[in-house]
Design a protein around this motif. Structure first.
Motif, mmCIF file in Angstrom:
data_model
loop_
_atom_site.group_PDB
_atom_site.id
_atom_site.type_symbol
_atom_site.label_atom_id
_atom_site.label_comp_id
_atom_site.label_asym_id
_atom_site.label_seq_id
_atom_site.Cartn_x
_atom_site.Cartn_y
_atom_site.Cartn_z
ATOM 1 N N LEU A 136 28.805 43.136 33.220
ATOM 2 C CA LEU A 136 28.639 41.762 32.869
ATOM 3 C C LEU A 136 30.427 41.474 33.024
ATOM 4 N N VAL A 137 31.677 42.229 32.631
ATOM 5 C CA VAL A 137 33.034 41.780 32.338
ATOM 6 C C VAL A 137 32.798 41.908 33.404
ATOM 7 N N ALA A 138 33.066 42.126 34.407
ATOM 8 C CA ALA A 138 33.329 42.513 35.792
ATOM 9 C C ALA A 138 32.781 41.592 36.971
ATOM 10 N N GLY A 139 32.017 41.026 36.317
ATOM 11 C CA GLY A 139 31.042 39.915 36.706
ATOM 12 C C GLY A 139 31.723 38.884 36.557
ATOM 13 N N GLU A 140 32.573 38.439 35.252
ATOM 14 C CA GLU A 140 32.353 37.204 34.711
ATOM 15 C C GLU A 140 34.235 37.203 35.581
ATOM 16 N N VAL A 141 34.566 38.412 35.548
ATOM 17 C CA VAL A 141 36.196 37.821 36.533
ATOM 18 C C VAL A 141 35.899 38.102 38.125
ATOM 19 N N LYS A 142 34.864 38.186 38.122
ATOM 20 C CA LYS A 142 34.955 37.876 39.555
ATOM 21 C C LYS A 142 34.762 36.082 39.711
ATOM 22 N N SER A 143 33.607 35.781 39.216
ATOM 23 C CA SER A 143 33.272 34.453 38.652
ATOM 24 C C SER A 143 34.817 33.707 38.861
ATOM 25 N N ALA A 144 34.871 34.045 37.111
ATOM 26 C CA ALA A 144 36.464 33.096 37.402
ATOM 27 C C ALA A 144 37.773 33.615 38.263
ATOM 28 N N LEU A 145 38.253 34.808 38.464
ATOM 29 C CA LEU A 145 38.974 34.782 39.206
ATOM 30 C C LEU A 145 39.232 35.248 40.453
ATOM 31 N N GLY A 146 38.028 35.242 40.746
ATOM 32 C CA GLY A 146 37.554 35.752 42.330
ATOM 33 C C GLY A 146 37.612 37.078 43.129
ATOM 34 N N LEU A 147 38.380 38.293 41.781
ATOM 35 C CA LEU A 147 38.223 39.800 41.994
ATOM 36 C C LEU A 147 37.639 40.639 41.035
ATOM 37 N N GLU A 148 37.514 41.114 42.370
ATOM 38 C CA GLU A 148 36.647 42.732 42.238
ATOM 39 C C GLU A 148 36.747 43.409 41.567
ATOM 40 N N LEU A 149 37.263 44.350 40.074
ATOM 41 C CA LEU A 149 37.942 45.027 39.469
ATOM 42 C C LEU A 149 36.502 46.329 39.118
ATOM 43 N N ALA A 150 37.794 47.736 39.220
ATOM 44 C CA ALA A 150 37.017 48.660 38.922
ATOM 45 C C ALA A 150 36.504 48.875 37.525
ATOM 46 N N ASN A 151 36.154 49.554 36.921
ATOM 47 C CA ASN A 151 35.832 49.903 35.576
ATOM 48 C C ASN A 151 37.434 50.440 34.689
ATOM 49 N N GLY A 152 37.907 50.679 35.237
ATOM 50 C CA GLY A 152 39.238 51.767 34.349
ATOM 51 C C GLY A 152 40.546 50.322 34.976
ATOM 52 N N SER A 153 40.257 49.089 35.327
ATOM 53 C CA SER A 153 41.079 48.217 34.788
ATOM 54 C C SER A 153 40.301 46.683 34.137
#
Length: 399
Positions: A136-153
Motif C-alpha cells: 500500500l505504501v508503494a502504491g501511494e508513492v507511485k500515486s504521489a511521485l510517479g515512481l515505482e520503488l522496491a520494498n527495500g527503498s
C-alpha cells in the motif's frame, strides 16, 4: 389620496427594506467567499486550536508521531506564529528544543485525510500483514511521485516499528503519505543537501528546519552576509543556483522538475548552498509527463505553472515532454535579478559585464538555447565560466 400615499409609502418602505437586505446578503457572501488561489487569513488563535485538536487525538490514541510527546506533553515543541494558510495547507512556525522549525500539513484536521480501509477492518495487529502495508505504501508513492520503488527503498517512509499504539502509527503514516511534499522530502533525506530534511512528525503534521526564505522585496532577492561582500555573495548564490540545476538534472534516476520558481521558495544556507524549501510543485520525470499530457486546443493549455509543453493539434493533446527547463526558468526568475545587484557599479570589467548580461538574457528566453535539452548544457557551462570569472574580478578588488 391619503390612502394612496399610505400605500405608496408602504411599498417604498418595503422596497427599501428589500434593497437593504439584498446588499447585506451580498456583503455577507462577499466576506465569506474567497477567490480561488488566495491564501486564507492566518490566525494564531485558529493555529493554536489546530494543534490543541492534534494533541487531543494523540492523547486519545488516534494518532502518534515522534514529535507528539514534545508537542503535547513535555512542552519542548512550542508554537510561535502562523506563517500562512493556502488551499487547505497549514504552515506554522515553532521552536523545537530551542531550534526554529516549520510545521506543515496539507489539511487542518486529521479526520480530513482519507482513512485506510484495511486498518478499520483489522481487529488486531497480526491481522494487518507487514507485506500488505508495504504494498500500500508503494502504491501511494507511485500515486504521489510517479515512481515505482522496491520494498527495500521504502524504509525511509515505513521503518517497521510496531507496538501498543500500532493502529495510530499506521493511521498517521497513511495521512502523511497523502501529502506529496512529505513523501518527496522523506525519500530525498540523506540524498540531497538542496532540500530540507523531515525532522519528525505528529499525526498529519511534519516538521522541517526553518530557513530564511528569499523575497522579491530584497534587492539581491536573498539576505546577504555583509562580511562576505554583497556583490561577491550574490555571485556565489548565482553559482549555487547553477549547482542546484546540475543536481536536479543529473543526480537522480529521473530528472526533477521545479514548476514554481520564485525567491520565496528558496533559501540560502550559511555555506551558500541553495535549498528548495517548498517542493509542492516539484515532480520527477514520470509524474511530470502524467501532469503535462492533457487535452488542449493550443499551446497555452499546456502550461503548468513554470513547466511548459506543446499542443499537438493533430490529436489535441499536450506532449509529455517539457519544452522549457529548470535552467531557463531559474535564469528568468532568479539570475536576471541577482545579476542586476551583482554587476551594478561593480569592479567587473565592462566586457565581462556585457557578456554576462547577454548570456543570462539568452538563458532566460523560453525559446532560447536554455530551453531545448540539446543546447542547455552549452549555455550552462558558458554561464558558469563567466560567473566564476566575474567572482575572481570582484574578489580581486574587494578590500
Amino acid at each position: 389620496m391619503a390612502r394612496g400615499r399610505a400605500r405608496w409609502g408602504r411599498r417604498a418602505l418595503l422596497a427599501a427594506a428589500a434593497w437593504t437586505a439584498g446588499w447585506v446578503l451580498a456583503a455577507a457572501l462577499l466576506l465569506r467567499a474567497r477567490p480561488p488561489g488566495l491564501p486564507e487569513r492566518c490566525s494564531d488563535q485558529r493555529s493554536r486550536r489546530i494543534l490543541a485538536a492534534l494533541c487531543r487525538d494523540y492523547k486519545g490514541g488516534v494518532l502518534v508521531g515522534d514529535l507528539c510527546e514534545d508537542l503535547c506533553v513535555a512542552g519542548q515543541l512550542v508554537y510561535r506564529r502562523c506563517l500562512y494558510y493556502e488551499r487547505g495547507k497549514k504552515v506554522l512556525q515553532a521552536d523545537w528544543r530551542g531550534r526554529p522549525v516549520i510545521l506543515k500539513s496539507k489539511q487542518e484536521a486529521f479526520s480530513s485525510f482519507q482513512p485506510l480501509a484495511l486498518l478499520e477492518e483489522a481487529a488486531e495487529e497480526h491481522a494487518f500483514p507487514e507485506a500488505e502495508l508495504l504494498l500500500l505504501v508503494a502504491g501511494e508513492v507511485k500515486s504521489a511521485l510517479g515512481l515505482e520503488l522496491a520494498n527495500g527503498s521504502l524504509g525511509r517512509l515505513w521503518p517497521g516499528r510496531r507496538g501498543a499504539r500500532w493502529r495510530g502509527e499506521v493511521a498517521s503514516l497513511w495521512a502523511l503519505l497523502q501529502q506529496e511534499e512529505f513523501v518527496l522530502l522523506s525519500l530525498l533525506r540523506g540524498l540531497s543537501r538542496h532540500v530540507p530534511p523531515v525532522l519528525g512528525s505528529c499525526g498529519h503534521f511534519y516538521a522541517v528546519e526553518r530557513l530564511a526564505a528569499g523575497s522579491p522585496q530584497l534587492r539581491a532577492l536573498f539576505p546577504l552576509d555583509a562580511a562576505r561582500g554583497a556583490r561577491a555573495g550574490a555571485g556565489a548564490i548565482a553559482l549555487g543556483f547553477l549547482e542546484l540545476v546540475r543536481h536536479l538534472e543529473q543526480d537522480f534516476a529521473h530528472r526533477l522538475h521545479l514548476c514554481d520558481v520564485k525567491p520565496d521558495n528558496f533559501a540560502i544556507r550559511s555555506d551558500l548552498t541553495v535549498v528548495v524549501i517548498d517542493v509542492d510543485m516539484a515532480f520527477f520525470e514520470p509524474k511530470m509527463r502524467e501532469i503535462l499530457e492533457q487535452n488542449c486546443t493550443g499551446d497555452e493549455d499546456c502550461d503548468f505553472f513554470d513547466c511548459f509543453s506543446k499542443c499537438d493539434l493533430r490529436v489535441n493533446r499536450c506532449g509529455g515532454q517539457r519544452v522549457n527547463s529548470n535552467l531557463q526558468v531559474i535564469c528568468d526568475k532568479i539570475l536576471r535579478h541577482l545579476f542586476a545587484s551583482l554587476l551594478e557599479g561593480s569592479g567587473v570589467t565592462s566586457q565581462l559585464q556585457r557578456q554576462l548580461q547577454e548570456v543570462v538574457q539568452q538563458c532566460a528566453d523560453p525559446r532560447g538555447p536554455a530551453a531545448p535539452r540539446r543546447t542547455a548544457p552549452r549555455i550552462f557551462w558558458k554561464l558558469r565560466s563567466l560567473l566564476q570569472a566575474a567572482l575572481r574580478e570582484l574578489r580581486a578588488v574587494q578590500p
